[in-house]
Design a protein around this motif. Structure first.
Motif, short mmCIF file in Angstrom:
data_model
loop_
_atom_site.label_atom_id
_atom_site.label_comp_id
_atom_site.label_asym_id
_atom_site.label_seq_id
_atom_site.Cartn_x
_atom_site.Cartn_y
_atom_site.Cartn_z
N ILE A 113 -39.90 -78.30 0.26
CA ILE A 113 -39.38 -79.60 -0.16
C ILE A 113 -40.53 -80.50 -0.59
N ILE A 140 -36.84 -83.28 -3.41
CA ILE A 140 -36.40 -82.08 -4.12
C ILE A 140 -36.57 -80.92 -3.17
N LYS A 141 -35.45 -80.29 -2.80
CA LYS A 141 -35.49 -79.07 -1.99
C LYS A 141 -35.62 -77.91 -2.95
N GLU A 142 -36.69 -77.14 -2.76
CA GLU A 142 -36.98 -76.05 -3.67
C GLU A 142 -36.33 -74.73 -3.24
N GLY A 171 -34.20 -76.59 -8.00
CA GLY A 171 -34.42 -77.59 -6.97
C GLY A 171 -33.24 -78.52 -6.87
N SER A 195 -40.61 -82.00 -11.73
CA SER A 195 -39.83 -80.83 -11.30
C SER A 195 -40.00 -79.65 -12.26
N LEU A 249 -43.59 -78.26 -10.55
CA LEU A 249 -42.91 -77.32 -9.65
C LEU A 249 -42.45 -76.06 -10.38
N LEU A 263 -39.74 -75.51 -12.05
CA LEU A 263 -38.33 -75.18 -11.85
C LEU A 263 -37.67 -74.88 -13.19
N LEU A 317 -32.86 -78.35 -12.25
CA LEU A 317 -32.80 -79.41 -11.26
C LEU A 317 -31.33 -79.78 -11.14
#
Length: 180
Positions: free
Chosen positions: A63, A82-84, A91, A118, A122, A124, A127
């Motif tokens: 996170i 943001i929970k990954e 996320g 994000s 990250l 991702l 999102l």
């Protein structure tokens, strides 16, 4: 640790010194009822435990959790995270703002600050976020931030003895790159 500055906000790592303010804002019933995870009544000392759990989860790459503070005076007004899900490169965005700060665009400003992070930092692919369908303030934040409505998850969660529908919004990296 991530820091972000916007026109009116500083998003910074959550710290134990924030615990008292978290409890002050989160104990408000109208704040708790708009979330899945904020208990009501809010337990004394619960914020310290929450911050410790989140800090550990951050160390494990699960996170990113940030305090939302006002730039002009440093006042803590809420939390964004943001929970990954690294396996699926996505996320889940979560946020809440203290009731005295509702309707002022702070949450939208914070979400917009984290979208580039994000996808760029990250890495991702997607999102996404959900909100109670009965909480238009939250899903309007998603819409204003560029997330697209993907559907309603019927009676998807149980809270306070009732089932609730969730509005589901998402943004793909390819759409983000195409729009921005």
């Amino acid at each position: 640790m991530a820091y972000f500055k916007t026109e009116r906000l500083v998003l910074r790592p959550l710290q134990l010194k924030d615990a008292e303010r978290v409890e002050e804002l989160a104990k408000e019933y109208d704040v708790a009822k708009t979330t899945l995870n904020i208990p009501h009544p809010y337990p004394e000392g619960g914020a310290k435990e929450y911050i410790q759990r989140v800090t550990e989860a951050e160390k494990n790459g699960e996170i990113v959790c940030l305090a939302i503070t006002q730039k002009e005076n440093g006042t803590f007004i809420g939390i964004i995270n943001i929970k990954e899900d690294l396996k699926h490169h996505r996320g889940e965005l979560g946020y809440w703002i203290g009731k005295p700060y509702w309707g002022q665009g702070y949450c939208t400003e914070a979400v917009k600050a984290l979208i580039p992070f994000s996808f760029q930092e990250l890495k991702l692919n997607k999102l996404f976020a959900t909100a109670f369908t009965a909480n238009p303030g939250s899903w309007k934040v998603m819409e204003k931030s560029g997330l697209k409505y993907e559907g309603t998850l019927k009676q998807h969660v149980h809270r306070s003895g009732r089932y609730f529908d969730l509005a589901y919004y998402g943004l793909l990296k390819e759409d983000y790159l195409g729009e921005w």
